[in-house]
Design an enzyme around this catalytic site. Structure first.
Site, PDB file in Angstrom:
ATOM      1  N   ASN A   1      25.785   5.531 -37.132  1.00  0.00           N
ATOM      2  CA  ASN A   1      26.996   5.861 -37.884  1.00  0.00           C
ATOM      3  C   ASN A   1      26.784   6.143 -39.368  1.00  0.00           C
ATOM      4  OD1 ASN A   1      28.665   5.847 -35.706  1.00  0.00           O
ATOM      5  ND2 ASN A   1      29.508   3.800 -36.050  1.00  0.00           N
TER       6      ASN A   1
ATOM      7  N   GLU B   1      28.161  13.423 -34.565  1.00  0.00           N
ATOM      8  CA  GLU B   1      29.428  13.004 -33.947  1.00  0.00           C
ATOM      9  C   GLU B   1      30.554  13.363 -34.918  1.00  0.00           C
ATOM     10  OE1 GLU B   1      30.098   8.951 -31.897  1.00  0.00           O
ATOM     11  OE2 GLU B   1      30.922   8.674 -33.887  1.00  0.00           O
TER      12      GLU B   1
ATOM     13  N   TRP C   1      34.812  -7.012 -29.115  1.00  0.00           N
ATOM     14  CA  TRP C   1      34.082  -5.787 -29.471  1.00  0.00           C
ATOM     15  C   TRP C   1      32.747  -6.152 -30.103  1.00  0.00           C
ATOM     16  CZ3 TRP C   1      33.444  -4.282 -34.832  1.00  0.00           C
ATOM     17  CH2 TRP C   1      32.588  -3.172 -34.967  1.00  0.00           C
TER      18      TRP C   1
ATOM     19  N   ARG D   1      40.344  -0.268 -30.372  1.00  0.00           N
ATOM     20  CA  ARG D   1      39.385  -0.134 -29.289  1.00  0.00           C
ATOM     21  C   ARG D   1      40.091   0.153 -27.966  1.00  0.00           C
ATOM     22  NH1 ARG D   1      36.478   1.078 -32.587  1.00  0.00           N
ATOM     23  NH2 ARG D   1      34.574   0.123 -33.335  1.00  0.00           N
TER      24      ARG D   1
ATOM     25  N   ASP E   1      28.691   7.270 -23.325  1.00  0.00           N
ATOM     26  CA  ASP E   1      29.123   6.639 -24.573  1.00  0.00           C
ATOM     27  C   ASP E   1      29.307   5.130 -24.372  1.00  0.00           C
ATOM     28  OD1 ASP E   1      30.035   6.613 -27.274  1.00  0.00           O
ATOM     29  OD2 ASP E   1      32.099   6.496 -26.540  1.00  0.00           O
TER      30      ASP E   1
ATOM     31  N   HIS F   1      30.534  -2.764 -41.178  1.00  0.00           N
ATOM     32  CA  HIS F   1      31.368  -1.681 -40.616  1.00  0.00           C
ATOM     33  C   HIS F   1      32.468  -1.375 -41.623  1.00  0.00           C
ATOM     34  CE1 HIS F   1      33.559   0.712 -37.651  1.00  0.00           C
ATOM     35  NE2 HIS F   1      32.568   0.585 -36.786  1.00  0.00           N
TER      36      HIS F   1
ATOM     37  N   SER G   1      24.548   0.318 -38.208  1.00  0.00           N
ATOM     38  CA  SER G   1      23.216  -0.127 -37.769  1.00  0.00           C
ATOM     39  C   SER G   1      22.125   0.392 -38.700  1.00  0.00           C
ATOM     40  CB  SER G   1      22.955   0.338 -36.335  1.00  0.00           C
ATOM     41  OG  SER G   1      22.995   1.752 -36.243  1.00  0.00           O
TER      42      SER G   1
HETATM   43  O1  SFD Z   1      30.734   2.769 -32.986  1.00  0.00           O
HETATM   44  C1  SFD Z   1      21.136 -16.137 -35.965  1.00  0.00           C
HETATM   45  N1  SFD Z   1      27.811  -0.976 -34.676  1.00  0.00           N
HETATM   46  C2  SFD Z   1      27.484   0.364 -34.790  1.00  0.00           C
HETATM   47  N2  SFD Z   1      26.623   0.879 -35.683  1.00  0.00           N
HETATM   48  C3  SFD Z   1      26.169   2.175 -35.574  1.00  0.00           C
HETATM   49  O2  SFD Z   1      25.361   2.623 -36.406  1.00  0.00           O
HETATM   50  N3  SFD Z   1      26.608   2.988 -34.556  1.00  0.00           N
HETATM   51  C4  SFD Z   1      27.524   2.568 -33.621  1.00  0.00           C
HETATM   52  O3  SFD Z   1      27.826   3.282 -32.664  1.00  0.00           O
HETATM   53  C5  SFD Z   1      28.121   1.279 -33.845  1.00  0.00           C
HETATM   54  N4  SFD Z   1      29.169   0.778 -33.018  1.00  0.00           N
HETATM   55  C6  SFD Z   1      28.999  -0.530 -32.578  1.00  0.00           C
HETATM   56  C7  SFD Z   1      28.393  -1.459 -33.464  1.00  0.00           C
HETATM   57  C8  SFD Z   1      28.336  -2.803 -33.056  1.00  0.00           C
HETATM   58  C9  SFD Z   1      28.827  -3.172 -31.788  1.00  0.00           C
HETATM   59  C10 SFD Z   1      28.767  -4.602 -31.375  1.00  0.00           C
HETATM   60  C11 SFD Z   1      29.359  -2.197 -30.910  1.00  0.00           C
HETATM   61  C12 SFD Z   1      29.438  -0.885 -31.309  1.00  0.00           C
HETATM   62  C13 SFD Z   1      29.839  -2.579 -29.562  1.00  0.00           C
HETATM   63  C14 SFD Z   1      27.556  -1.848 -35.825  1.00  0.00           C
HETATM   64  C15 SFD Z   1      26.106  -2.324 -35.973  1.00  0.00           C
HETATM   65  O4  SFD Z   1      25.616  -2.797 -34.785  1.00  0.00           O
HETATM   66  C16 SFD Z   1      26.043  -3.393 -37.075  1.00  0.00           C
HETATM   67  O5  SFD Z   1      26.512  -2.800 -38.255  1.00  0.00           O
HETATM   68  C17 SFD Z   1      24.643  -3.981 -37.339  1.00  0.00           C
HETATM   69  O6  SFD Z   1      24.041  -4.421 -36.158  1.00  0.00           O
HETATM   70  C18 SFD Z   1      24.704  -5.136 -38.340  1.00  0.00           C
HETATM   71  O7  SFD Z   1      23.415  -5.638 -38.561  1.00  0.00           O
HETATM   72  P1  SFD Z   1      23.137  -7.190 -38.974  1.00  0.00           P
HETATM   73  O8  SFD Z   1      21.671  -7.335 -39.111  1.00  0.00           O
HETATM   74  O9  SFD Z   1      23.994  -7.550 -40.096  1.00  0.00           O
HETATM   75  O10 SFD Z   1      23.705  -8.033 -37.729  1.00  0.00           O
HETATM   76  P2  SFD Z   1      23.152  -8.087 -36.202  1.00  0.00           P
HETATM   77  O11 SFD Z   1      22.435  -6.848 -35.839  1.00  0.00           O
HETATM   78  O12 SFD Z   1      24.325  -8.443 -35.356  1.00  0.00           O
HETATM   79  O13 SFD Z   1      22.094  -9.305 -36.213  1.00  0.00           O
HETATM   80  C19 SFD Z   1      22.469 -10.643 -36.400  1.00  0.00           C
HETATM   81  C20 SFD Z   1      21.278 -11.502 -36.052  1.00  0.00           C
HETATM   82  O14 SFD Z   1      21.466 -12.845 -36.467  1.00  0.00           O
HETATM   83  C21 SFD Z   1      21.088 -13.720 -35.429  1.00  0.00           C
HETATM   84  N5  SFD Z   1      21.783 -14.986 -35.677  1.00  0.00           N
HETATM   85  N6  SFD Z   1      19.811 -16.403 -36.007  1.00  0.00           N
HETATM   86  C22 SFD Z   1      19.458 -17.666 -36.301  1.00  0.00           C
HETATM   87  N7  SFD Z   1      20.367 -18.669 -36.525  1.00  0.00           N
HETATM   88  C23 SFD Z   1      21.708 -18.427 -36.488  1.00  0.00           C
HETATM   89  N8  SFD Z   1      22.580 -19.399 -36.719  1.00  0.00           N
HETATM   90  C24 SFD Z   1      22.137 -17.095 -36.186  1.00  0.00           C
HETATM   91  N9  SFD Z   1      23.363 -16.507 -36.044  1.00  0.00           N
HETATM   92  C25 SFD Z   1      23.129 -15.210 -35.743  1.00  0.00           C
HETATM   93  C26 SFD Z   1      21.488 -12.964 -34.163  1.00  0.00           C
HETATM   94  O15 SFD Z   1      20.852 -13.448 -32.992  1.00  0.00           O
HETATM   95  C27 SFD Z   1      20.996 -11.568 -34.549  1.00  0.00           C
HETATM   96  O16 SFD Z   1      19.601 -11.465 -34.345  1.00  0.00           O
HETATM   97  S1  SFD Z   1      30.718   1.383 -33.273  1.00  0.00           S
HETATM   98  O17 SFD Z   1      31.646   0.649 -32.471  1.00  0.00           O
HETATM   99  O18 SFD Z   1      30.891   1.105 -34.690  1.00  0.00           O
HETATM  100  P1  AMP Z   2      34.228   3.385 -34.234  1.00  0.00           P
HETATM  101  O1  AMP Z   2      33.823   3.820 -32.881  1.00  0.00           O
HETATM  102  O2  AMP Z   2      35.706   3.230 -34.389  1.00  0.00           O
HETATM  103  O3  AMP Z   2      33.459   2.216 -34.715  1.00  0.00           O
HETATM  104  O4  AMP Z   2      33.861   4.567 -35.228  1.00  0.00           O
HETATM  105  C1  AMP Z   2      32.564   5.069 -35.364  1.00  0.00           C
HETATM  106  C2  AMP Z   2      32.509   5.868 -36.639  1.00  0.00           C
HETATM  107  O5  AMP Z   2      33.480   6.905 -36.601  1.00  0.00           O
HETATM  108  C3  AMP Z   2      32.819   5.084 -37.892  1.00  0.00           C
HETATM  109  O6  AMP Z   2      32.049   5.634 -38.917  1.00  0.00           O
HETATM  110  C4  AMP Z   2      34.294   5.320 -38.113  1.00  0.00           C
HETATM  111  O7  AMP Z   2      34.669   5.167 -39.452  1.00  0.00           O
HETATM  112  C5  AMP Z   2      34.430   6.764 -37.663  1.00  0.00           C
HETATM  113  N1  AMP Z   2      35.764   7.103 -37.115  1.00  0.00           N
HETATM  114  C6  AMP Z   2      36.323   6.597 -35.992  1.00  0.00           C
HETATM  115  N2  AMP Z   2      37.539   7.136 -35.768  1.00  0.00           N
HETATM  116  C7  AMP Z   2      37.749   8.015 -36.769  1.00  0.00           C
HETATM  117  C8  AMP Z   2      38.820   8.901 -37.114  1.00  0.00           C
HETATM  118  N3  AMP Z   2      39.920   8.979 -36.362  1.00  0.00           N
HETATM  119  N4  AMP Z   2      38.682   9.643 -38.220  1.00  0.00           N
HETATM  120  C9  AMP Z   2      37.584   9.550 -39.007  1.00  0.00           C
HETATM  121  N5  AMP Z   2      36.544   8.752 -38.727  1.00  0.00           N
HETATM  122  C10 AMP Z   2      36.612   7.993 -37.628  1.00  0.00           C
END
Ligand code: SFD
Ligand code: AMP
Length: 634
Positions: free
Chosen positions: A63, A127, A221, A252, A355, A392, A443
Site C-alpha cells: 500500500n 491498485e 480485521w 470492511r 484478493d 495504516h 507493510s
Molecule cells: O489492505 C510481540 N496491512 C496492509 N499493508 C499493505 O501494505 N498492504 C495491504 O494490503 C494491507 N492490508 C492489510 C494489512 C494488515 C492486515 C492484518 C490485513 C490487511 C488483513 C497493514 C500491514 O500489515 C501493517 O501496516 C504492518 O504489518 C505493520 O507492521 P508492524 O511491524 O508494526 O506490525 P506487525 O507486522 O503486525 O508485527 C508485530 C510483531 O510483534 C510481535 N509481538 N513480540 C514479542 N512480545 C510481545 N508482547 C509481542 N506482541 C506482538 C508479533 O508476533 C509480530 O511479530 S489492507 O487491509 O490495508
Molecule cells: P484498505 O483495503 O481499506 O485497507 O485500503 C487499502 C488502500 O487503499 C489504503 O491505502 C487506503 O487508504 C486506500 N483506499 C481504500 N479505499 C479507498 C477509497 N475509496 N478511496 C481512496 N483510497 C482508498
C-alpha cells in the site's frame, strides 16, 4: 512456582522486540551496520516470524509505493496525501523520511522473491496511485527469511528468539536497559539486557468489543495477537505518546472483515445503500462541514466512513459493495466477443477471490459458505470496531524524533532530538505501529521505518557504547509479578467446582470481555455508533479503574493463558490512554473514527495540534500535553 522457572539472561547491543514487518526491516538493516561496528543484534517475537503479525496470512497489495523515479509523484504529493487523510494532524518529517526510502524497500521485496503484478510492458500494476498489486500469500515468509538470513550473517552476534512474550521494559534511570518476558512453551523467564531497544510489537486489537461475537469470536480485521504490547512497553518506560485518540476504523466486508481497497481502487466499485444510493454522492454536501479536509481528493478515510455511517444511522442499511456492478463494467468492453468476454470474466473472478485468499482467507470461506459469486451478487460492508495502529490510517504510537536533514527552522526544535525514531526515552526506538503521527506506512513503510530506526539505534549504540546497569533485584520482583497469575490459579482452582467461576481470581477471557464492554459502551464502539462525550468517558474511566484493580487477580492455568493475561493487561493500558486522550481533545476531528457529541465540530483554531501524554513511572501520574503542529511544506 517462581522457582520452577529458569532464568535465561541474554546480553546484547541492540534488542528488537517483535518480529513483524518493521522488526524484519530492522533486522536486515541492523545486521549491516552491526557488522561494521562489531555489535550484537537480538530479535524476540512472541510467535514464529514466518507467520507472525499483521502479514501472517499474506497481503494482496503493497500500500505504500511512492514511485519517485517515475517522475509522476513527488515527496510532497505523498506528504499532502497523508496530512489531508489525517485531517491535518501528522508529522510530515516522519512521513517524508519513510516515503523517500520506501521504494528501495519494495525493490528489495521483489529481489527476495515477492511476485509483484506486472503489465504487458513490464511495469508494476497499480491498485491506486500509491498501491501495487502483489501475489502476496507468502509475503511474510520471505520477509522473515531475509531477516533471519541477515542475522545469521552476524554469526554469534546475531540471534532470534521465537515464542517469547515480552512484557516490561528494563530501565537504568532515564535510559532503557532491556526487557523481560517469558517463553510461551517452556518454564523460562527471559532477561534481555541491551544498549538500545527497538519496539516493533505492532498495534492493538480487541480493546473494543468486536462485531464478531459468539461463534465468530476472535475474528477481526487486524491480527488479534497484536494486543497493545508496543503501547504498554513505551508507556511503562516513560515515553511520551502521541495521537492516542486517533484510532482506526476500517470499513470492511461484513463479518469476515475482507479489505475494501482492491474493490474501491482496482475494481472501481461503488458502495450503495438499501435504496441503491451511493453515499459518496448523496452525502457530498456533508463534507463542507469538515473543511478544509472535506474538500480534498481522495476524501479522507474517516470522512468516507462518516458518510456511510450517516446512511446506517438513518436506517438506510445494509450498505453493499457493488461487486457485480464493478465486474460487469470492467468486462463491458469485451461484450461483442463472447470468447474474450468469458475470458475477461474468468480473470476478474479469479482476481476477486485471490484478493481475499491472499490476505483474509475467512472472507473467501464466508463467500463460499453463503453462495456468493461476486460477479453476480453484491456483498455487505460495515464499519469495523476500532483498532490502534499507527501504520495504516490511524496514528497512535510513541512520539519519536524525526531525521535531522529534513527539518526546517520551525520543526527542528520540536521534532528532532538526536536519533531518528528514538522516543523521548534514551535508547528506546519505535517503528511501524509502535511509532505515532506517521500514518500510511502500511507493510512496506513499516519495513522501511524499521530499517531507519535500526540504523539510528546502531548509531546511538556506537555513541553510547556502555551496557546500562540492570538491577537484578528488580527483575526478580518483575518475575514474581509476571508469573503471579499462574500461582493464583494453582492456589485457588480447587475452591469452586467450575474453574471459570471463582471469587479469588478472574480468567483473562472474562477480563477481556469486561474491558471490551466498557470501551464499546463508553468510549464510542460499535454499539454506541462510535459516539461518546465527557460524561460517558468519565464513567468509562471509573469502570476502567475497577478493572485495573481486578487485573491484580488475573489467573492463568498454563503458559498460554499467562500470555493471555498479559495481553489483556496491555490492552487495558491502551484503553486507558485512549480514553484520556479523547477526553483531552475537545472537538470532533475524525467523525468517522469517533464522534464527541458534546464537541460535535472540528475546531481548527484550538485543536490543529498534537494531543500527547506521558505516564510517570515514579508517581504513576498522567500528564496531558498539547504539542504544536509544524509542517515541512505549505
Ligand atoms: O489492505 C510481540 N496491512 C496492509 N499493508 C499493505 O501494505 N498492504 C495491504 O494490503 C494491507 N492490508 C492489510 C494489512 C494488515 C492486515 C492484518 C490485513 C490487511 C488483513 C497493514 C500491514 O500489515 C501493517 O501496516 C504492518 O504489518 C505493520 O507492521 P508492524 O511491524 O508494526 O506490525 P506487525 O507486522 O503486525 O508485527 C508485530 C510483531 O510483534 C510481535 N509481538 N513480540 C514479542 N512480545 C510481545 N508482547 C509481542 N506482541 C506482538 C508479533 O508476533 C509480530 O511479530 S489492507 O487491509 O490495508
Ligand atoms: P484498505 O483495503 O481499506 O485497507 O485500503 C487499502 C488502500 O487503499 C489504503 O491505502 C487506503 O487508504 C486506500 N483506499 C481504500 N479505499 C479507498 C477509497 N475509496 N478511496 C481512496 N483510497 C482508498
Amino acid at each position: 512456582m517462581v522457582a520452577e522457572f529458569e532464568n535465561v539472561e541474554v546480553t546484547t547491543d541492540l534488542l528488537i522486540v517483535g518480529g513483524g514487518m518493521s522488526a524484519c526491516g530492522a533486522a536486515v538493516e541492523a545486521a549491516h551496520w552491526a557488522k561494521m561496528n562489531n555489535l550484537k543484534v537480538t530479535l524476540v517475537d512472541k510467535a514464529a516470524m514466518d507467520r507472525s503479525g499483521a502479514v501472517a496470512m499474506g497481503l494482496s497489495a503493497i500500500n505504500q509505493y511512492v514511485d519517485l523515479n517515475s517522475g509522476n509523484n513527488t515527496l510532497k504529493d505523498y506528504i499532502d496525501y497523508v496530512r489531508n487523510d489525517l485531517m491535518g494532524v501528522t508529522r510530515e518529517d516522519l512521513v517524508a523520511n519513510i516515503a523517500r526510502h520506501v521504494d528501495s524497500t519494495v525493490h528489495l521485496f521483489e529481489k527476495w522473491g515477492l511476485p509483484i503484478w506486472k503489465d504487458e510492458e513490464g511495469k508494476y500494476v497499480h491498485e491506486g496511485r500509491w498501491q501495487l498489486m502483489i501475489n502476496g500469500e507468502s509475503y511474510k515468509v520471505l520477509v522473515a527469511e531475509a531477516a533471519k538470513n541477515a542475522l545469521a550473517e552476524l554469526g554469534d552476534n546475531g540471534e532470534y528468539f521465537e515464542r517469547v512474550f515480552i512484557v516490561e521494559p528494563l530501565m537504568d534511570g532515564d535510559r532503557v536497559a532491556g526487557a523481560v518476558g517469558f517463553s510461551v512453551r517452556e518454564n523460562k523467564f527471559y532477561i534481555f539486557k541491551a544498549k538500545a531497544v527497538l519496539v516493533c510489537m505492532g498495534g492493538a486489537v480487541h480493546v473494543f468489543k468486536p462485531r464478531s461475537t459468539g461463534e465468530g469470536l476472535g475474528r477481526a480485521w487486524y491480527p488479534p495477537w497484536n494486543s497493545g504490547s508496543s503501547t504498554y512497553f513505551t508507556i511503562k518506560a516513560g515515553a511520551e505518546m502521541t495521537c492516542q485518540e486517533v484510532r482506526f476504523i476500517p470499513v470492511r466486508f461484513k463479518d469476515a472483515y475482507g479489505p475494501v481497497g482492491a474493490w474501491f481502487l482496482l475494481f472501481k466499485s461503488r458502495a450503495t445503500n438499501a435504496k441503491g444510493e451511493a453515499y459518496m454522492e448523496t452525502r457530498r454536501d456533508e463534507l463542507e462541514k469538515w473543511a478544509p479536509y472535506g474538500k480534498v481528493k481522495p476524501v479522507p478515510a474517516n470522512l468516507r466512513n462518516w458518510l456511510g455511517m450517516l446512511d446506517v444511522m438513518e436506517g438506510l442499511g445494509p450498505i453493499y459493495m457493488r461487486t457485480e456492478e464493478a465486474i460487469g463494467k470492467l468486462a463491458e468492453n469485451y461484450k461483442d466477443d463472447p470468447k474474450a468476454y468469458k475470458k475477461k470474466m474468468k480473470e476478474l473472478e479469479a482476481e476477486a477471490w485471490e484478493d481475499f485468499l491472499d490476505m483474509t482467507i475467512s472472507q473467501a470461506l464466508l463467500w463460499a459458505a453463503t453462495n456468493v459469486a461476486p460477479e453476480e451478487k453484491p456483498s455487505e460492508i460495515a464499519a469495523a470496531e476500532p483498532y490502534f495502529i499507527g501504520s495504516h490510517s490511524g496514528a497512535s504510537g510513541a512520539w519519536v524524533s524525526g531525521p535531522e536533514d529534513l527539518q526546517n527552522d520551525a520543526t527542528k526544535s520540536e521534532y528532532f532530538w538526536g536519533y531518528a525514531n528514538m522516543s523521548t526515552v534514551k535508547g528506546l526506538f519505535c517503528a511501524g505501529d509502535a511509532s505515532g503521527a506517521s500514518s500510511h506506512k502500511f507493510s512496506s513503510g513499516s519495513h522501511t521505518e524499521g530499517r531507519i530506526a535500526a540504523k539510528a539505534a546502531i548509531s546511538f549504540i556506537v555513541d553510547n557504547n556502555t551496557q546500562p546497569n540492570v538491577d537484578m533485584a528488580k527483575t526478580e520482583d518483575l518475575k514474581k509479578t509476571i508469573l503471579k497469575p499462574l500461582e493464583l490459579f494453582e492456589e485457588n482452582k480447587g475452591k469452586t467446582t467450575d474453574p471459570n467461576i471463582n471469587p479469588n481470581y478472574i480468567r483473562p477471557k472474562q477480563f477481556m470481555f469486561r474491558l471490551q464492554k466498557i470501551m464499546d459502551e463508553y468510549a464510542g464502539g460499535v454499539t454506541s455508533q462510535f459516539t461518546t462525550n465527557k460524561a460517558l468517558l468519565d464513567k468509562g474511566m471509573e469502570l476502567l479503574n475497577f478493572l485495573k484493580e481486578d487485573s491484580e487477580k488475573l489467573a492463568a492455568e498454563n503458559l498460554h493463558e499467562l500470555m493471555r493475561c498479559w495481553e489483556n493487561v496491555q490492552r487495558m493500558w491502551q484503553a486507558e490512554i485512549h480514553v484520556r486522550t479523547i477526553l483531552f481533545r475537545e472537538e470532533t476531528r475524525w467523525p468517522g473514527y469517533y464522534f464527541r457529541s458534546d464537541f460535535p465540530k472540528i475546531d481548527n483554531s484550538n485543536w490543529l495540534a498534537f494531543a500527547n501524554c506521558t505516564w510517570n513511572p515514579e508517581t504513576g501520574e498522567w500528564n496531558m500535553i498539547k504539542r504544536p503542529l509544524k509542517y515541512l511544506t505549505q
